[in-house]
Each structure stands twice: as structure tokens, then as C-alpha cells.
Motif scaffolding. Structure first.
Motif, mmCIF file in Angstrom:
data_model
loop_
_atom_site.group_PDB
_atom_site.id
_atom_site.type_symbol
_atom_site.label_atom_id
_atom_site.label_comp_id
_atom_site.label_asym_id
_atom_site.label_seq_id
_atom_site.Cartn_x
_atom_site.Cartn_y
_atom_site.Cartn_z
ATOM 1 N N LEU A 295 26.478 -89.535 19.424
ATOM 2 C CA LEU A 295 27.073 -90.275 18.378
ATOM 3 C C LEU A 295 26.547 -91.724 18.142
ATOM 4 N N ASN A 296 26.472 -92.041 17.055
ATOM 5 C CA ASN A 296 25.964 -93.666 16.901
ATOM 6 C C ASN A 296 27.379 -94.383 16.918
ATOM 7 N N SER A 297 27.415 -95.733 16.590
ATOM 8 C CA SER A 297 28.455 -96.498 16.593
ATOM 9 C C SER A 297 29.735 -96.220 15.497
ATOM 10 N N HIS A 298 29.152 -95.567 14.576
ATOM 11 C CA HIS A 298 29.966 -95.074 13.538
ATOM 12 C C HIS A 298 30.684 -93.818 13.477
ATOM 13 N N GLY A 299 30.259 -93.053 14.588
ATOM 14 C CA GLY A 299 30.771 -91.865 14.765
ATOM 15 C C GLY A 299 30.144 -90.691 14.289
ATOM 16 N N TYR A 300 29.001 -90.941 13.707
ATOM 17 C CA TYR A 300 28.145 -89.842 13.098
ATOM 18 C C TYR A 300 27.071 -89.222 14.157
ATOM 19 N N LEU A 301 26.863 -88.182 14.208
ATOM 20 C CA LEU A 301 25.908 -87.322 14.926
ATOM 21 C C LEU A 301 24.622 -87.948 14.917
#
Length: 477
Positions: A295-301
Motif C-alpha cells: 500500500l502507498n501512504s494513502h492506503g491504495y494498492l
């Protein structure tokens, strides 16, 4: 479906999330083969778009558009909207939240629909509910979308405000409404709420413009139109707190209790009957049990252009990967993803453009169905210059025979952003009546890298609004 021998049901492909992106990924991954697919959905098959976003919102917006056209066409008489009929038509498009037809479609494609909440519990392994285990031979696809984000403003969450689902599925019309936000959902919601009879509507916008991701003229025109309809737009608004003494969960689309008071810095207390929060979306990935490295820092894969994550068997399509939060882009990614899974399952090389999602990179089209409509593709002038692209721009008002025939009050504007080095489009924006139908031509020109000199030979039919393309080319001579 088979049993893996370890107590897990085995499928070739498992898709978590039954919205348009998930449906397309499953369908494309098994098309023309004997592969099996499971589609896991914890709500309604068809997802956010079908029941709470695209379909109901456009059904609510269209009657107001038609009424506006009628009122600006001599010889045509038009009365007020029949709100009950408008809501009934909306409900017909959402199937009254009955997803049986979507399930029938899945069955016809050879896709098994499984109800429940899913989490990833191992390599290619998914658990549904407390104990139902599934295992994928080839791929697991995450297509769980996003949910509405509600800011941490003191008292806001406790006030049980409307989110987009309430606004699209409204069952009663509040007399006074505050819309928090200035993006697409905020502008579209404000448009249909005013059309349906809201008497006092105030937009509380933290920024200095509506539709800030678009060319500035687009948001300016939408703001003027909303104000003409009776809205009050507060820019640079600092919402410090919200109070509602009698907040009650009365159901989606119903007024959630008594009056709401908003404390906006520098303003008198704003008292309304309902608040619509339209301040963005957050990925629905937290409950999936995903490793944080995915995941990135925003919670997206995070995915590559094959829509593959760092784990080669795990894919992500649609809003869950955060690349372009639009239904049509999610479906586009899903088609690519499904083709990639199929090719890998059959041992075929990933050769050719169809196996890479490239439109996400500066070629995304979008339509905002406000009044006026705003359609755009590619990047804005500012984005181009910030990226170091040497661009020139061309702008004209949309004032051609087709637009004047469309309605007496037609007002529109168009802008092209052109890469000087290649003489091709990198961006295009239109604002005006029904300009959503203009954007695909711009999308083809941009994706196909068609030189503007060649567009002189793409002759627009007369008398259509598309003749604005000729005016744009002429302005550059």
C-alpha cells in the motif's frame, strides 16, 4: 470450482469486489476458456456506481437539464419538476437496490457470486466471513473501491451528515442544505438538489475555486450557474465545528434529525436542515488484511501497468489502486487486467498495447454533469507547465450554429493545451450544455497523438456543436 485438498474451494481467479471493475476483471480473465472465477461482494453486485453513484446521480440530473432546455426554447412550455416521478425514475435505474439482474449476468458469464466480506489470509488464499476459504490457481484481484471520507471537523461525524449515498438516494427534500466541498460530487449534488426544490443551499468550500483540478474557467462557470440558481458559495471557508442536538439514523436519504448549525469562521452561524459532505474518498482496503508494503501512504494498492502488485499473483483495479477514481477508468483497467491474467494463465507473452494500462498517465477523460457540464481529458495548462512541457493554448467560446440551435441560453467555452514539440494535444477542456459528448473526439486525438494539422481534415458536421473544433483550429492560424 474444485476443492484444493486443504479444505479450500479452488478457482482460477478470485475477485474481491463486485462493482463494474470487478465484474469486468472476472469476465475478461475467463472469457472463451474453461477457467473458473469467483466474485465476492459484501453488499450489492454492481457496486457503488450502479446503486449509489453514477446511475442514480445522472438520473437525478437529467430532468433538470431537460427542464432548463425547455424553458429556453421558444414555443415549448414547461412546468416544475414532478419530484416523485423523478425519484421513481431514479429507482428504476438502480433496480430498487435489487441486484438479481447483475447476479444473472455473472451466472451467464460463468462467474460464481459469493456473498460476504473477504480478507486475504495467505498466498492466493481468501477467507470469506469467518471460515469459508478460497484459493486461486492464478490470480486474486482487489476491486473494493472507495468509501466517502468525512473530515474530523468537531461535531461533524456526530451530526450524522449525508454522504454521497444519501444525496443520490434522497427520499425527502430538505428545505435548507449545506454542501461541504467544491469538487465533482459537491457540484453535481448542489445542482440536482436545487433542481428538486431545495430553497436555501450554501456551499462551504475550503479552497478558492470549484472543480480545482480542472482549468479555472470550468469552475468559474459552474459557480456562476449555481449562484444564478440560488446557491450561496463560500470560498476559503474555515469550518470550525458542527452541532446537531437531535442526530438520528433515520435511513439513507432521509433527514437525520433536527437542524444543524455550522460554525464557519467570519460568518454568522449557518443553520440548515441537512449537511452533505462531499470532501473526497478513502480506499476500502483497511479490512483486507493486506501487507503494508503493498500500500502507498494513502492506503491504495500500488500496481504496475499490468495492474499487478509487488506480489505477482495479486492485482488491483479501479478505485482500490488510486490511479484514476472513475468508473470508466476502473473498467478500462479491469479489461487490461483480465487480459493479462488470461495471457499468463495460458503461457502467452504480454506483447502489445492491450496488456498495459497507459491511459491512466495523462490521458484520463472525465465529465462533470453539473450545470453547465464540464468535460476534460489529459492535463491542464498548469499541470503541463509544471511538468516542464512547452505548450501553447487555444481558447474560444462555444458559439456556433449548433450551439445556438440547441437552446437560446447556450453558453460555453473550450480550451486546448498543445505540445509545441509534437503539435499534438496534451489536454482539452469544454464547459457548456451537453459538452460531455464532445470529449471523446478530444480523447481520440490525444491518445492517437493526432497532429493538429491533420485535424483540419476531420470535418465537423453542420450544424452541430462539434463545429467548435473548427473554431479552435481557426483561432490558431
Amino acid at each position: 470450482m474444485t476443492d484444493s485438498g486443504s479444505g479450500a474451494e479452488e478457482f482460477d481467479v478470485i475477485v474481491i469486489g463486485g462493482g463494474p471493475a470487478g465484474e469486468n476483471a472476472a469476465s475478461y480473465a475467463i472469457a472463451g476458456s474453461d477457467r473458473t472465477a469467483a466474485l465476492i461482494e459484501h453488499e450489492l453486485v454492481g457496486g457503488e456506481c450502479s446503486y449509489w453513484a453514477c446511475m442514480p446521480s445522472k438520473a437525478l440530473l437529467r430532468p433538470g437539464e431537460v427542464l432548463g432546455a425547455a424553458r429556453n426554447m421558444p414555443g415549448v412550455s414547461a412546468g416544475p419538476l414532478d419530484v416523485d416521478a423523478v425519484l421513481a425514475r431514479r429507482d428504476s435505474f438502480t433496480g430498487n437496490h435489487d441486484d438479481s439482474s447483475q447476479v444473472m449476468w455473472a451466472d451467464s458469464q460463468g462467474i460464481d457470486v459469493i456473498r460476504g466480506s473477504a480478507r486475504i489470509t495467505g498466498d492466493r488464499t481468501v477467507t470469506v466471513g469467518d471460515s469459508r476459504r478460497l484459493r486461486a490457481r492464478h490470480a486474486v484481484v482487489v476491486a473494493t473501491g472507495t468509501t466517502a471520507a468525512v473530515p474530523d471537523t468537531p461535531g461533524l461525524r456526530a451530526a450524522l451528515p449525508w454522504i454521497s449515498r444519501d444525496a443520490t438516494n434522497l427520499r425527502e427534500i430538505p428545505r435548507r442544505v449545506a454542501v461541504i466541498g467544491g469538487g465533482v460530487v459537491a457540484c453535481e449534488s448542489a445542482t440536482w438538489l436545487l433542481d428538486l426544490g431545495v430553497e436555501e443551499l450554501t456551499m462551504v468550500v475550503r479552497g478558492r475555486a470549484l472543480l480545482p483540478k480542472n482549468e479555472p474557467f470550468a469552475g468559474e462557470r459552474v459557480a456562476r450557474s449555481l449562484e444564478k440558481k440560488g446557491a450561496r458559495v463560500l470560498f476559503g471557508a474555515d469550518l470550525r465545528g458542527v452541532e446537531r442536538a437531535d442526530a438520528r439514523d433515520t435511513g439513507i436519504g432521509r433527514i437525520h434529525g433536527g437542524p444543524v448549525t455550522l460554525d464557519v469562521a467570519g460568518q454568522e452561524p449557518l443553520v440548515v436542515d441537512e449537511v452533505v459532505v462531499a470532501t473526497g474518498r478513502t480506499p476500502a482496503t483497511a479490512a483486507l488484511g493486506l501487507d503494508a508494503r503493498l500500500l502507498n501512504s494513502h492506503g491504495y494498492l500500488t500496481t504496475d501497468d499490468h495492474l499487478t502488485t509487488a506480489d505477482e499473483w495479486l492485482y488491483a483495479v479501479g478505485d482500490a489502486n488510486g490511479r484514476a477514481l472513475l468508473t470508466h477508468m476502473g473498467k478500462y483497467q479491469a479489461r487490461v487486467c483480465g487480459d493479462v491474467i488470461a495471457a499468463r494463465a495460458e503461457g502467452r507473452p504480454l506483447e502489445g498495447a492491450r496488456f498495459r494500462a497507459t491511459a491512466d498517465h495523462g490521458q484520463v477523460p472525465q465529465v462533470v454533469f453539473a450545470d453547465p457540464e464540464v468535460s476534460a481529458v489529459g492535463i491542464t495548462e498548469k499541470e503541463a507547465r509544471d511538468a516542464g512541457v512547452d505548450v501553447e493554448t487555444v481558447e474560444v467560446d462555444i458559439a456556433v450554429a449548433g450551439s445556438s440551435l440547441a437552446r437560446d441560453d447556450f453558453s460555453g467555452h473550450a480550451k486546448l493545451v498543445i505540445d509545441r514539440a509534437t503539435d499534438t494535444l496534451v489536454g482539452a477542456t469544454f464547459a457548456g450544455t451537453d459538452v460531455g459528448e464532445l470529449i471523446h473526439a478530444a480523447t481520440i486525438a490525444l491518445v492517437g497523438k493526432v497532429p493538429l494539422d491533420s485535424l483540419w481534415h476531420a470535418v465537423p458536421s453542420y450544424p452541430t456543436v462539434s463545429e467548435v473544433w473548427l473554431r479552435l483550429l481557426e483561432a490558431r492560424r
